[in-house]
Design an enzyme around this catalytic site. Sequence first.
Site, PDB file in Angstrom:
ATOM      1  N   PHE A 143       0.858  -1.104   0.131  1.00 40.59           N
ATOM      2  CA  PHE A 143      -0.106   0.005   0.030  1.00 40.59           C
ATOM      3  C   PHE A 143       0.799   1.282  -0.016  1.00 40.59           C
ATOM      4  O   PHE A 143       1.754   1.291   0.816  1.00 40.59           O
ATOM      5  CB  PHE A 143      -1.021   0.120   1.103  1.00 40.59           C
ATOM      6  CG  PHE A 143      -1.951   1.143   1.141  1.00 40.59           C
ATOM      7  CD1 PHE A 143      -2.890   1.358   0.366  1.00 40.59           C
ATOM      8  CD2 PHE A 143      -1.500   2.397   1.651  1.00 40.59           C
ATOM      9  CE1 PHE A 143      -3.842   2.664   0.387  1.00 40.59           C
ATOM     10  CE2 PHE A 143      -2.250   3.708   1.646  1.00 40.59           C
ATOM     11  CZ  PHE A 143      -3.385   3.561   0.961  1.00 40.59           C
ATOM     12  N   ASP A 228       9.151   3.040   1.758  1.00 41.12           N
ATOM     13  CA  ASP A 228       8.043   3.689   2.098  1.00 41.12           C
ATOM     14  C   ASP A 228       7.935   3.539   3.608  1.00 41.12           C
ATOM     15  O   ASP A 228       7.328   2.399   4.293  1.00 41.12           O
ATOM     16  CB  ASP A 228       6.845   3.156   1.394  1.00 41.12           C
ATOM     17  CG  ASP A 228       5.450   3.952   1.768  1.00 41.12           C
ATOM     18  OD1 ASP A 228       5.739   4.846   2.764  1.00 41.12           O
ATOM     19  OD2 ASP A 228       4.446   4.060   0.915  1.00 41.12           O
ATOM     20  N   LYS A 273       2.554  11.200   7.408  1.00 43.26           N
ATOM     21  CA  LYS A 273       1.782  10.491   8.462  1.00 43.26           C
ATOM     22  C   LYS A 273       2.416  11.318   9.784  1.00 43.26           C
ATOM     23  O   LYS A 273       1.931  12.715   9.716  1.00 43.26           O
ATOM     24  CB  LYS A 273       1.641   9.242   8.610  1.00 43.26           C
ATOM     25  CG  LYS A 273       0.660   8.534   7.674  1.00 43.26           C
ATOM     26  CD  LYS A 273       0.270   7.150   7.975  1.00 43.26           C
ATOM     27  CE  LYS A 273      -1.017   7.032   6.955  1.00 43.26           C
ATOM     28  NZ  LYS A 273      -0.846   5.808   6.011  1.00 43.26           N
TER      29      LYS A 273
HETATM   30  C1  PLP Z   1      -0.761   6.096   4.578  1.00 45.92           C
HETATM   31  C2  PLP Z   1       0.152   5.584   3.427  1.00 45.92           C
HETATM   32  C3  PLP Z   1       0.587   6.032   2.336  1.00 45.92           C
HETATM   33  C4  PLP Z   1      -0.631   7.146   1.787  1.00 45.92           C
HETATM   34  O1  PLP Z   1      -0.394   8.283   2.433  1.00 45.92           O
HETATM   35  P1  PLP Z   1      -1.612   9.374   2.383  1.00 45.92           P
HETATM   36  O2  PLP Z   1      -1.141  10.498   2.953  1.00 45.92           O
HETATM   37  O3  PLP Z   1      -3.095   8.621   2.485  1.00 45.92           O
HETATM   38  O4  PLP Z   1      -1.548   9.849   0.872  1.00 45.92           O
HETATM   39  C5  PLP Z   1       1.411   5.525   1.585  1.00 45.92           C
HETATM   40  N1  PLP Z   1       2.257   4.375   2.016  1.00 45.92           N
HETATM   41  C6  PLP Z   1       1.983   3.875   3.302  1.00 45.92           C
HETATM   42  C7  PLP Z   1       2.990   2.925   3.855  1.00 45.92           C
HETATM   43  C8  PLP Z   1       0.883   4.492   4.096  1.00 45.92           C
HETATM   44  O5  PLP Z   1       0.583   3.942   5.257  1.00 45.92           O
END
Ligand code: PLP
Length: 427
Positions: A143, A228, A273
């Site tokens: 994700f 990520d 985040k």
């Molecule tokens: C939440 C998340 C995203 C996306 O972030 P948004 O601020 O919702 O665009 C991307 N990668 C990971 C691992 C996430 O948990």
Amino acid sequence: MLDNIQKSYIKKESIYGPDNYKPLPVVLSKAKGVWVWDVNDEKYIDMMSGYSAVSHGHAHPELLRVFHEQSSRLSLTSRAFYTDTLGPYLETITKMTGFEMCLPMNSGAEAVETAIKASRRWAYRTKKVKPGKAEIIVADGNFHGRTTTIISFSSDENSKDDFGPHTPGFISVKYGCSKSLKAAINENTAAVLIEPIQGEGGIIVPPENYLKEVRDICTKKNVLMLLDEIQSGLGRTGKLFAYQHSCGNCSCDIGCKPNQPQESKPDGLILGKALGGGFMPVSCFLSSKEVMQWMNPGSHGSTFGGNPLAAAIAKRSIELLDEDKLIENSKVMGEYFKKSLIDMNSKIIKEVRGKGLWLGVEIDPKYISGKDLSKLCLENGILCKETHETTIRYAPPLTISKKELDWAINKIKSVFEEVEKKLPKTK
Ligand SMILES: *Cc1c(COP(=O)(O)O)cnc(C)c1O
């Protein structure tokens, strides 16, 4: 239980907004620390933390002070001008993480897009991949966000179905398997993009040597390793970054010394985040000068990216990780929480996964669905949400005290006991 006040708010959301989320039946109105109140002043403990965006707790007093101070002085300018907040923020975050440069964005998905663009440029201009041929390797079950390019390489059908045509240039391999990753690399491979622990995928922790092996493969094959850490980073797993769990001889217990040898350090790191301190969307892509040199004027940008308010908040947010000992608390409380969940010995619990204050409880769908369990938790004062139907994620603010955590653990225990009581007697 829902009363008419809550029902009317819920109705408004469903009349005037599309159904792209299915929220739990509660209407929230205020929050402080780990606690949240609904419109009727019912109290809940936040074990969700905005998908990990509220690591500092709600309305952290120091961040609130910075928010007030900075927004009354200067909040938005665009990047057409220099400001007295961006430079100091970039200096702080690069020093703290051990990367040479930081490109600021807002949402997580934008920072992922930035990483994709920067690594493709690097591939064409430094590695000399043939025009239009660059490939990025990702992992099944990933994700990384919701843009049209990012959903193109998602394995979740509903997130991409009928949103095509999809962006080409991505190859998905089995998560946790460095062999299949190695096999997918060719002369056109620009980068490997993975999560060190898959969050939305259900708190999936890969084999211990995975990241180190990925690091070695990427180095040998001249491929950028991109991590990520939007959800896993900034102390969530009990280290500054989740990748530091696999940094063999990093001597720092909570992974906070960027200049120590770090065997799994990526070439590019994506944050979001919690970087916004629970106040606003702040994200970034961190990498080397070699990669960032190609991001020249006009190539990329964002009206809001790096704005003074975001820069001031993000700078304090990362400083507070250390000052408030949030990483250590995540580690200590996380271990205690995990042990407490395992010790419940509930037959509904199949497995407890995760690190730090980021736990996935795999429940047996024979007994109850994740959705019903989330609802039951809600009725007992616990805010949490299932991911992938059978995993309940518990991720409280990293500020949580032992007393607050015990409050939550007792409630969670009684929820599991309630479900067990209702089970038909097995022979
Ligand atoms: C939440 C998340 C995203 C996306 O972030 P948004 O601020 O919702 O665009 C991307 N990668 C990971 C691992 C996430 O948990």
